[in-house]
Design a protein around this motif. Structure first.
Motif, PDB file in Angstrom:
ATOM      1  N   UNK A   1      11.008   9.391   9.123  1.00 34.14           N
ATOM      2  CA  UNK A   1      12.236  10.095   8.730  1.00 34.14           C
ATOM      3  C   UNK A   1      12.119  11.612   8.841  1.00 34.14           C
ATOM      4  N   UNK A   2      11.011  12.084   9.362  1.00 30.95           N
ATOM      5  CA  UNK A   2      10.726  13.529   9.416  1.00 30.95           C
ATOM      6  C   UNK A   2      10.989  14.168   8.049  1.00 30.95           C
ATOM      7  N   UNK A   3      10.313  13.621   7.036  1.00 31.57           N
ATOM      8  CA  UNK A   3      10.484  14.103   5.662  1.00 31.57           C
ATOM      9  C   UNK A   3       9.253  14.894   5.233  1.00 31.57           C
ATOM     10  N   UNK A   4       9.482  15.885   4.367  1.00 28.85           N
ATOM     11  CA  UNK A   4       8.361  16.659   3.825  1.00 28.85           C
ATOM     12  C   UNK A   4       8.267  16.354   2.324  1.00 28.85           C
ATOM     13  N   UNK A   5       7.033  16.186   1.847  1.00 30.58           N
ATOM     14  CA  UNK A   5       6.837  15.854   0.425  1.00 30.58           C
ATOM     15  C   UNK A   5       6.355  17.098  -0.319  1.00 30.58           C
ATOM     16  N   UNK A   6       7.249  17.642  -1.179  1.00 28.71           N
ATOM     17  CA  UNK A   6       6.914  18.818  -1.986  1.00 28.71           C
ATOM     18  C   UNK A   6       6.557  18.351  -3.399  1.00 28.71           C
ATOM     19  N   UNK A   7       5.436  18.842  -3.904  1.00 28.62           N
ATOM     20  CA  UNK A   7       4.907  18.314  -5.174  1.00 28.62           C
ATOM     21  C   UNK A   7       4.539  19.454  -6.133  1.00 28.62           C
ATOM     22  N   UNK A   8       4.969  19.316  -7.392  1.00 30.49           N
ATOM     23  CA  UNK A   8       4.573  20.301  -8.406  1.00 30.49           C
ATOM     24  C   UNK A   8       3.239  19.885  -9.028  1.00 30.49           C
ATOM     25  N   UNK A   9       2.489  20.881  -9.496  1.00 29.38           N
ATOM     26  CA  UNK A   9       1.166  20.646 -10.089  1.00 29.38           C
ATOM     27  C   UNK A   9       1.176  19.730 -11.320  1.00 29.38           C
ATOM     28  N   UNK A  10       2.331  19.495 -11.916  1.00 31.97           N
ATOM     29  CA  UNK A  10       2.377  18.666 -13.122  1.00 31.97           C
ATOM     30  C   UNK A  10       2.552  17.172 -12.811  1.00 31.97           C
ATOM     31  N   UNK A  11       2.563  16.833 -11.524  1.00 33.35           N
ATOM     32  CA  UNK A  11       2.696  15.418 -11.155  1.00 33.35           C
ATOM     33  C   UNK A  11       1.375  14.673 -11.377  1.00 33.35           C
TER      34      UNK A  11
ATOM     35  N   UNK B   1       9.899   3.964  -3.091  1.00 32.61           N
ATOM     36  CA  UNK B   1      11.257   3.403  -3.082  1.00 32.61           C
ATOM     37  C   UNK B   1      12.296   4.461  -2.719  1.00 32.61           C
ATOM     38  N   UNK B   2      12.117   5.678  -3.223  1.00 33.90           N
ATOM     39  CA  UNK B   2      13.138   6.707  -2.938  1.00 33.90           C
ATOM     40  C   UNK B   2      13.100   7.083  -1.461  1.00 33.90           C
ATOM     41  N   UNK B   3      11.915   7.079  -0.873  1.00 38.65           N
ATOM     42  CA  UNK B   3      11.823   7.370   0.577  1.00 38.65           C
ATOM     43  C   UNK B   3      12.402   6.216   1.394  1.00 38.65           C
ATOM     44  N   UNK B   4      12.115   5.006   0.963  1.00 42.10           N
ATOM     45  CA  UNK B   4      12.605   3.834   1.702  1.00 42.10           C
ATOM     46  C   UNK B   4      14.128   3.756   1.652  1.00 42.10           C
ATOM     47  N   UNK B   5      14.693   3.971   0.441  1.00 43.65           N
ATOM     48  CA  UNK B   5      16.135   3.763   0.250  1.00 43.65           C
ATOM     49  C   UNK B   5      16.940   5.070   0.328  1.00 43.65           C
ATOM     50  N   UNK B   6      16.251   6.191   0.411  1.00 43.99           N
ATOM     51  CA  UNK B   6      16.876   7.524   0.468  1.00 43.99           C
ATOM     52  C   UNK B   6      17.800   7.770  -0.726  1.00 43.99           C
ATOM     53  N   UNK B   7      17.350   7.358  -1.854  1.00 45.23           N
ATOM     54  CA  UNK B   7      18.069   7.560  -3.113  1.00 45.23           C
ATOM     55  C   UNK B   7      17.061   7.492  -4.270  1.00 45.23           C
ATOM     56  N   UNK B   8      17.326   8.183  -5.380  1.00 47.61           N
ATOM     57  CA  UNK B   8      18.454   9.053  -5.694  1.00 47.61           C
ATOM     58  C   UNK B   8      18.433  10.344  -4.875  1.00 47.61           C
TER      59      UNK B   8
ATOM     60  N   UNK C   1       0.877  -1.170   0.000  1.00 50.07           N
ATOM     61  CA  UNK C   1       0.000   0.000   0.000  1.00 50.07           C
ATOM     62  C   UNK C   1       0.924   1.232   0.000  1.00 50.07           C
ATOM     63  N   UNK C   2       1.209   1.733  -1.226  1.00 52.35           N
ATOM     64  CA  UNK C   2       2.206   2.801  -1.345  1.00 52.35           C
ATOM     65  C   UNK C   2       1.824   4.043  -0.549  1.00 52.35           C
ATOM     66  N   UNK C   3       0.549   4.403  -0.596  1.00 54.07           N
ATOM     67  CA  UNK C   3       0.131   5.634   0.089  1.00 54.07           C
ATOM     68  C   UNK C   3       0.389   5.510   1.597  1.00 54.07           C
ATOM     69  N   UNK C   4       0.012   4.366   2.165  1.00 54.97           N
ATOM     70  CA  UNK C   4       0.212   4.157   3.609  1.00 54.97           C
ATOM     71  C   UNK C   4       1.699   4.090   3.952  1.00 54.97           C
ATOM     72  N   UNK C   5       2.461   3.399   3.104  1.00 53.53           N
ATOM     73  CA  UNK C   5       3.902   3.254   3.364  1.00 53.53           C
ATOM     74  C   UNK C   5       4.637   4.593   3.252  1.00 53.53           C
ATOM     75  N   UNK C   6       4.228   5.394   2.271  1.00 55.03           N
ATOM     76  CA  UNK C   6       4.865   6.722   2.100  1.00 55.03           C
ATOM     77  C   UNK C   6       4.574   7.570   3.345  1.00 55.03           C
ATOM     78  N   UNK C   7       3.336   7.517   3.834  1.00 56.75           N
ATOM     79  CA  UNK C   7       2.969   8.290   5.039  1.00 56.75           C
ATOM     80  C   UNK C   7       3.802   7.811   6.236  1.00 56.75           C
TER      81      UNK C   7
END
Ligand code: 13P
Ligand code: SF4
Length: 324
Positions: free
Chosen positions: A19-29, A289-296, A7-13
Protein backbone atom coordinates in the motif's frame (compact mmCIF):
# COMPACT_ATOMS: atom_id res chain seq x y z
CA UNK A 1 -10.51 -26.33 13.31
CA UNK A 2 -7.48 -24.48 14.69
CA UNK A 3 -7.31 -20.83 13.58
CA UNK A 4 -4.23 -20.02 11.55
CA UNK A 5 -1.67 -18.02 13.52
CA UNK A 6 -0.85 -14.73 11.86
CA UNK A 7 2.73 -13.46 11.80
CA UNK A 8 1.79 -9.82 12.47
CA UNK A 9 5.28 -8.43 11.92
CA UNK A 10 5.61 -10.11 8.51
CA UNK A 11 2.05 -9.20 7.49
CA UNK A 12 2.49 -5.56 8.52
CA UNK A 13 5.69 -5.38 6.44
CA UNK A 14 3.89 -6.94 3.45
CA UNK A 15 0.88 -4.63 3.68
CA UNK A 16 3.04 -1.52 4.10
CA UNK A 17 4.88 -2.37 0.90
CA UNK A 18 1.73 -3.25 -1.02
CA UNK A 19 0.00 0.00 0.00
CA UNK A 20 3.07 2.27 0.00
CA UNK A 21 2.38 3.10 3.64
CA UNK A 22 4.77 4.61 6.18
CA UNK A 23 4.60 3.60 9.86
CA UNK A 24 5.18 6.53 12.24
CA UNK A 25 5.62 5.55 15.88
CA UNK A 26 5.83 7.53 19.13
CA UNK A 27 8.30 6.48 21.85
CA UNK A 28 5.43 5.64 24.23
CA UNK A 29 4.26 2.68 22.12
CA UNK A 30 4.86 -0.92 23.18
CA UNK A 31 8.33 -2.29 22.34
CA UNK A 32 7.06 -4.60 19.55
CA UNK A 33 5.59 -1.64 17.66
CA UNK A 34 8.65 0.58 18.25
CA UNK A 35 10.84 -2.14 16.74
CA UNK A 36 9.06 -2.12 13.36
CA UNK A 37 8.74 1.66 12.94
CA UNK A 38 9.80 3.37 9.72
CA UNK A 39 10.29 6.43 11.87
CA UNK A 40 10.21 6.68 15.66
CA UNK A 41 10.32 10.01 17.42
CA UNK A 42 8.77 12.68 19.60
CA UNK A 43 5.76 14.79 18.66
CA UNK A 44 7.81 17.36 16.73
CA UNK A 45 9.83 14.78 14.80
CA UNK A 46 6.66 12.89 13.94
CA UNK A 47 4.93 16.04 12.61
CA UNK A 48 8.00 16.86 10.52
CA UNK A 49 7.95 13.35 9.05
CA UNK A 50 4.20 13.51 8.39
CA UNK A 51 4.66 16.80 6.52
CA UNK A 52 7.38 15.49 4.21
CA UNK A 53 6.57 11.83 3.56
CA UNK A 54 5.96 10.74 -0.03
CA UNK A 55 4.08 7.59 1.06
CA UNK A 56 0.43 7.25 -0.02
CA UNK A 57 -0.71 6.26 3.44
CA UNK A 58 0.37 7.17 6.98
CA UNK A 59 -0.15 4.58 9.71
CA UNK A 60 0.15 6.41 13.00
CA UNK A 61 1.01 4.36 16.08
CA UNK A 62 0.49 6.97 18.74
CA UNK A 63 -2.66 8.71 19.93
CA UNK A 64 -5.48 10.35 17.96
CA UNK A 65 -4.34 13.98 18.21
CA UNK A 66 -1.01 12.92 16.66
CA UNK A 67 -2.74 11.16 13.76
CA UNK A 68 -4.96 14.24 13.31
CA UNK A 69 -1.88 16.45 13.14
CA UNK A 70 -0.47 14.16 10.44
CA UNK A 71 -3.74 14.42 8.49
CA UNK A 72 -3.78 18.21 8.80
CA UNK A 73 -0.23 18.36 7.43
CA UNK A 74 -0.86 15.80 4.67
CA UNK A 75 -4.57 16.24 3.90
CA UNK A 76 -4.42 14.31 0.63
CA UNK A 77 -3.03 11.17 2.21
CA UNK A 78 -4.99 8.46 3.98
CA UNK A 79 -4.12 8.54 7.70
CA UNK A 80 -5.07 5.52 9.79
CA UNK A 81 -4.43 4.53 13.40
CA UNK A 82 -4.73 1.21 15.25
CA UNK A 83 -7.31 2.36 17.83
CA UNK A 84 -9.54 5.40 17.42
CA UNK A 85 -10.15 5.49 21.18
CA UNK A 86 -6.53 6.42 21.86
CA UNK A 87 -7.18 9.88 23.28
CA UNK A 88 -5.24 12.03 25.72
CA UNK A 89 -6.14 13.52 29.11
CA UNK A 90 -4.71 16.87 27.99
CA UNK A 91 -6.94 16.93 24.93
CA UNK A 92 -9.98 16.04 27.07
CA UNK A 93 -9.22 18.85 29.51
CA UNK A 94 -9.84 21.55 26.90
CA UNK A 95 -13.27 21.28 25.23
CA UNK A 96 -13.75 23.70 22.33
CA UNK A 97 -16.72 25.69 23.69
CA UNK A 98 -15.20 26.25 27.14
CA UNK A 99 -11.87 27.24 25.70
CA UNK A 100 -13.46 29.60 23.17
CA UNK A 101 -15.37 31.35 25.96
CA UNK A 102 -12.09 31.77 27.89
CA UNK A 103 -10.28 33.08 24.82
CA UNK A 104 -13.12 35.55 24.13
CA UNK A 105 -12.66 36.96 27.64
CA UNK A 106 -9.02 37.76 26.76
CA UNK A 107 -9.13 39.36 23.30
CA UNK A 108 -5.68 40.96 23.73
CA UNK A 109 -3.97 37.56 24.24
CA UNK A 110 -2.57 35.29 21.57
CA UNK A 111 -3.02 31.53 22.00
CA UNK A 112 -0.12 29.09 22.06
CA UNK A 113 -1.36 25.51 22.22
CA UNK A 114 0.55 22.40 23.06
CA UNK A 115 0.08 19.92 20.20
CA UNK A 116 -1.67 17.58 22.70
CA UNK A 117 -5.10 19.05 21.97
CA UNK A 118 -7.94 18.48 19.50
CA UNK A 119 -7.88 19.65 15.88
CA UNK A 120 -10.83 21.87 16.82
CA UNK A 121 -8.82 23.57 19.55
CA UNK A 122 -5.99 24.14 17.09
CA UNK A 123 -8.38 26.27 15.00
CA UNK A 124 -8.48 28.72 17.95
CA UNK A 125 -4.68 28.77 18.18
CA UNK A 126 -2.07 31.20 16.83
CA UNK A 127 0.91 28.85 17.14
CA UNK A 128 1.14 25.20 18.13
CA UNK A 129 4.16 23.93 20.05
CA UNK A 130 5.54 20.62 21.27
CA UNK A 131 7.65 19.92 24.33
CA UNK A 132 10.85 20.24 22.29
CA UNK A 133 10.19 23.73 20.90
CA UNK A 134 7.78 25.27 23.46
CA UNK A 135 10.33 27.46 25.27
CA UNK A 136 11.80 28.82 22.02
CA UNK A 137 8.38 29.48 20.53
CA UNK A 138 7.26 31.45 23.58
CA UNK A 139 10.56 33.35 23.58
CA UNK A 140 10.06 34.27 19.92
CA UNK A 141 7.31 36.70 21.03
CA UNK A 142 8.06 40.05 22.67
CA UNK A 143 8.15 39.92 26.48
CA UNK A 144 5.07 42.11 26.74
CA UNK A 145 2.99 39.91 24.41
CA UNK A 146 0.04 38.56 26.39
CA UNK A 147 -0.32 34.82 25.93
CA UNK A 148 -2.81 32.11 26.80
CA UNK A 149 -1.08 28.73 27.01
CA UNK A 150 -3.23 25.59 26.72
CA UNK A 151 -3.90 22.91 27.73
CA UNK A 152 -0.95 21.77 29.91
CA UNK A 153 -0.52 23.82 33.10
CA UNK A 154 2.66 21.92 34.02
CA UNK A 155 4.44 22.57 30.72
CA UNK A 156 3.12 26.15 30.80
CA UNK A 157 4.37 26.65 34.37
CA UNK A 158 7.77 25.30 33.37
CA UNK A 159 7.94 27.74 30.42
CA UNK A 160 6.91 30.64 32.68
CA UNK A 161 9.79 29.77 35.02
CA UNK A 162 12.42 29.18 32.31
CA UNK A 163 11.59 32.30 30.30
CA UNK A 164 11.42 34.46 33.42
CA UNK A 165 7.84 35.44 32.62
CA UNK A 166 6.84 34.71 36.21
CA UNK A 167 9.52 36.91 37.72
CA UNK A 168 8.66 39.77 35.40
CA UNK A 169 5.00 39.64 36.33
CA UNK A 170 3.89 38.81 32.79
CA UNK A 171 3.18 35.12 33.08
CA UNK A 172 1.20 33.32 30.42
CA UNK A 173 -2.35 32.50 31.43
CA UNK A 174 -2.46 28.73 31.85
CA UNK A 175 -5.36 26.45 31.02
CA UNK A 176 -5.95 23.96 33.83
CA UNK A 177 -5.05 20.68 32.07
CA UNK A 178 -2.53 17.99 32.97
CA UNK A 179 -1.20 14.70 31.67
CA UNK A 180 -2.70 11.83 33.67
CA UNK A 181 0.64 9.97 33.49
CA UNK A 182 3.11 12.73 34.32
CA UNK A 183 1.08 14.10 37.21
CA UNK A 184 1.46 10.78 39.07
CA UNK A 185 5.26 10.98 39.39
CA UNK A 186 6.01 11.48 43.05
CA UNK A 187 8.74 13.91 44.13
CA UNK A 188 8.97 12.23 47.54
CA UNK A 189 9.34 8.72 46.06
CA UNK A 190 11.88 9.93 43.47
CA UNK A 191 13.93 11.41 46.33
CA UNK A 192 13.80 8.05 48.15
CA UNK A 193 14.86 6.17 44.99
CA UNK A 194 17.68 8.64 44.41
CA UNK A 195 18.92 7.93 47.97
CA UNK A 196 19.28 4.26 46.93
CA UNK A 197 21.03 5.22 43.66
CA UNK A 198 22.95 8.38 44.56
CA UNK A 199 24.87 8.44 41.26
CA UNK A 200 21.72 8.29 39.14
CA UNK A 201 20.69 11.38 37.21
CA UNK A 202 17.01 12.32 37.30
CA UNK A 203 15.65 13.16 33.84
CA UNK A 204 12.09 14.44 33.44
CA UNK A 205 9.58 15.45 30.80
CA UNK A 206 8.23 19.01 31.28
CA UNK A 207 4.66 17.67 31.54
CA UNK A 208 5.70 16.65 35.10
CA UNK A 209 4.73 18.75 38.11
CA UNK A 210 7.05 21.44 39.49
CA UNK A 211 7.90 19.30 42.56
CA UNK A 212 9.34 16.64 40.19
CA UNK A 213 11.01 19.09 37.79
CA UNK A 214 12.84 20.63 40.77
CA UNK A 215 14.60 17.29 41.30
CA UNK A 216 15.57 16.87 37.64
CA UNK A 217 19.17 17.12 36.37
CA UNK A 218 17.81 17.37 32.84
CA UNK A 219 14.36 18.35 31.50
CA UNK A 220 13.34 17.74 27.89
CA UNK A 221 11.07 16.14 25.33
CA UNK A 222 11.25 12.38 24.82
CA UNK A 223 13.86 12.84 22.08
CA UNK A 224 15.74 15.26 24.35
CA UNK A 225 15.70 12.75 27.22
CA UNK A 226 16.90 9.94 24.95
CA UNK A 227 19.79 12.00 23.56
CA UNK A 228 20.71 13.14 27.04
CA UNK A 229 21.00 9.65 28.55
CA UNK A 230 23.07 8.47 25.55
CA UNK A 231 25.52 11.38 25.84
CA UNK A 232 25.67 11.74 29.63
CA UNK A 233 28.75 10.30 31.39
CA UNK A 234 26.37 8.96 34.09
CA UNK A 235 25.59 5.26 34.13
CA UNK A 236 22.23 5.29 35.95
CA UNK A 237 19.07 7.29 35.36
CA UNK A 238 15.70 7.78 37.03
CA UNK A 239 13.32 8.56 34.19
CA UNK A 240 10.19 10.64 34.82
CA UNK A 241 8.17 10.13 31.68
CA UNK A 242 5.98 7.42 30.16
CA UNK A 243 7.62 4.00 30.49
CA UNK A 244 7.75 3.27 26.72
CA UNK A 245 10.84 5.46 26.28
CA UNK A 246 12.88 3.05 28.41
CA UNK A 247 12.85 0.54 25.56
CA UNK A 248 14.73 2.99 23.30
CA UNK A 249 17.02 4.04 26.14
CA UNK A 250 17.97 0.42 26.85
CA UNK A 251 18.49 -0.27 23.15
CA UNK A 252 20.59 2.84 22.63
CA UNK A 253 22.70 2.53 25.81
CA UNK A 254 22.59 -1.16 26.82
CA UNK A 255 25.42 -0.77 29.33
CA UNK A 256 23.49 1.83 31.36
CA UNK A 257 20.77 1.33 33.99
CA UNK A 258 17.34 2.94 33.81
CA UNK A 259 14.66 3.12 36.50
CA UNK A 260 11.14 4.37 35.82
CA UNK A 261 10.41 7.17 38.28
CA UNK A 262 7.94 5.93 40.91
CA UNK A 263 4.32 7.05 40.72
CA UNK A 264 1.56 7.43 43.28
CA UNK A 265 -2.19 7.89 43.16
CA UNK A 266 -4.43 8.88 46.08
CA UNK A 267 -1.44 8.56 48.41
CA UNK A 268 -0.61 4.99 47.32
CA UNK A 269 2.23 3.69 45.17
CA UNK A 270 0.96 2.85 41.68
CA UNK A 271 3.00 0.51 39.51
CA UNK A 272 1.14 0.91 36.22
CA UNK A 273 0.66 4.70 36.38
CA UNK A 274 3.71 5.37 34.21
CA UNK A 275 1.99 3.50 31.34
CA UNK A 276 -0.25 5.82 29.32
CA UNK A 277 -3.57 3.94 28.98
CA UNK A 278 -4.18 5.67 25.64
CA UNK A 279 -0.79 4.96 24.09
CA UNK A 280 -0.95 1.39 25.33
CA UNK A 281 -4.28 0.69 23.57
CA UNK A 282 -2.31 -0.03 20.40
CA UNK A 283 -1.24 -3.63 19.79
CA UNK A 284 0.46 -5.45 16.91
CA UNK A 285 -2.85 -7.12 16.10
CA UNK A 286 -4.73 -3.80 15.89
CA UNK A 287 -1.92 -2.33 13.81
CA UNK A 288 -2.16 -5.26 11.39
CA UNK A 289 -5.96 -4.97 11.18
CA UNK A 290 -5.93 -1.22 10.57
CA UNK A 291 -3.45 -1.64 7.71
CA UNK A 292 -5.40 -4.54 6.24
CA UNK A 293 -8.81 -2.83 6.46
CA UNK A 294 -7.59 0.80 6.17
CA UNK A 295 -9.67 1.80 9.16
CA UNK A 296 -10.09 3.59 11.54
CA UNK A 297 -9.25 6.56 9.37
CA UNK A 298 -8.85 10.20 10.38
CA UNK A 299 -11.42 12.29 8.56
CA UNK A 300 -11.77 15.98 9.39
CA UNK A 301 -14.01 18.69 7.88
CA UNK A 302 -12.27 20.73 5.13
CA UNK A 303 -12.52 24.02 7.06
CA UNK A 304 -11.02 22.44 10.17
CA UNK A 305 -8.15 21.07 8.09
CA UNK A 306 -7.34 24.52 6.70
CA UNK A 307 -7.82 26.45 9.94
CA UNK A 308 -5.85 24.00 12.08
CA UNK A 309 -3.05 23.85 9.52
CA UNK A 310 -1.98 27.49 9.95
CA UNK A 311 -0.76 27.28 13.59
CA UNK A 312 0.94 23.93 12.95
CA UNK A 313 2.74 25.28 9.89
CA UNK A 314 3.78 28.30 11.91
CA UNK A 315 5.30 25.91 14.47
CA UNK A 316 7.19 24.02 11.76
CA UNK A 317 8.48 27.29 10.25
CA UNK A 318 9.69 28.53 13.63
CA UNK A 319 11.25 25.15 14.46
CA UNK A 320 13.18 25.19 11.17
CA UNK A 321 14.37 28.71 12.01
CA UNK A 322 15.60 27.48 15.41
CA UNK A 323 17.37 24.53 13.74
CA UNK A 324 15.06 21.99 15.41
P1 13P B 1 6.91 14.61 23.25
O1 13P B 1 6.65 13.63 22.18
O2 13P B 1 6.97 16.02 22.71
O3 13P B 1 8.11 14.30 24.06
O4 13P B 1 5.64 14.60 24.23
C1 13P B 1 5.28 13.47 24.88
C2 13P B 1 3.83 13.26 25.00
O5 13P B 1 3.19 13.50 25.96
C3 13P B 1 3.11 12.69 23.91
O6 13P B 1 1.82 12.49 24.30
FE1 SF4 C 1 -1.69 12.40 26.70
FE2 SF4 C 1 -0.12 12.01 28.80
FE3 SF4 C 1 -0.82 9.95 27.31
FE4 SF4 C 1 0.89 11.78 26.32
S1 SF4 C 1 1.25 10.42 28.05
S2 SF4 C 1 -0.89 10.88 25.28
S3 SF4 C 1 0.09 13.64 27.30
S4 SF4 C 1 -2.22 11.23 28.53
Amino acid sequence: MVAEKIDYVAEIARLKKEKNAVLLVHYYQIAEIQDIADYIGDSLGLSQQAAKTDADMIVFAGVRFMAETAKILSPNKKVILPDFNAGCSLEESAPYAEFKAFKDQHPDHIVISYVNCSAELKTLTDVVCTSSNAVKIVESFPKDQKIIFAPDKNLGGYINRVTGRNAEGRPMLLWDGACMVHETFSGKMITDLKAKHPNAEVVAHPESEESVLKLADYIGSTTGLLKHVINSPHQEFIVATESGILHQMRKSAPEKKFYVAPTSKNGHACKACSDCPHMKLNTLEKLYLCLRDETPEIILPAKMLTDARKPIEKMLELSAKFGL
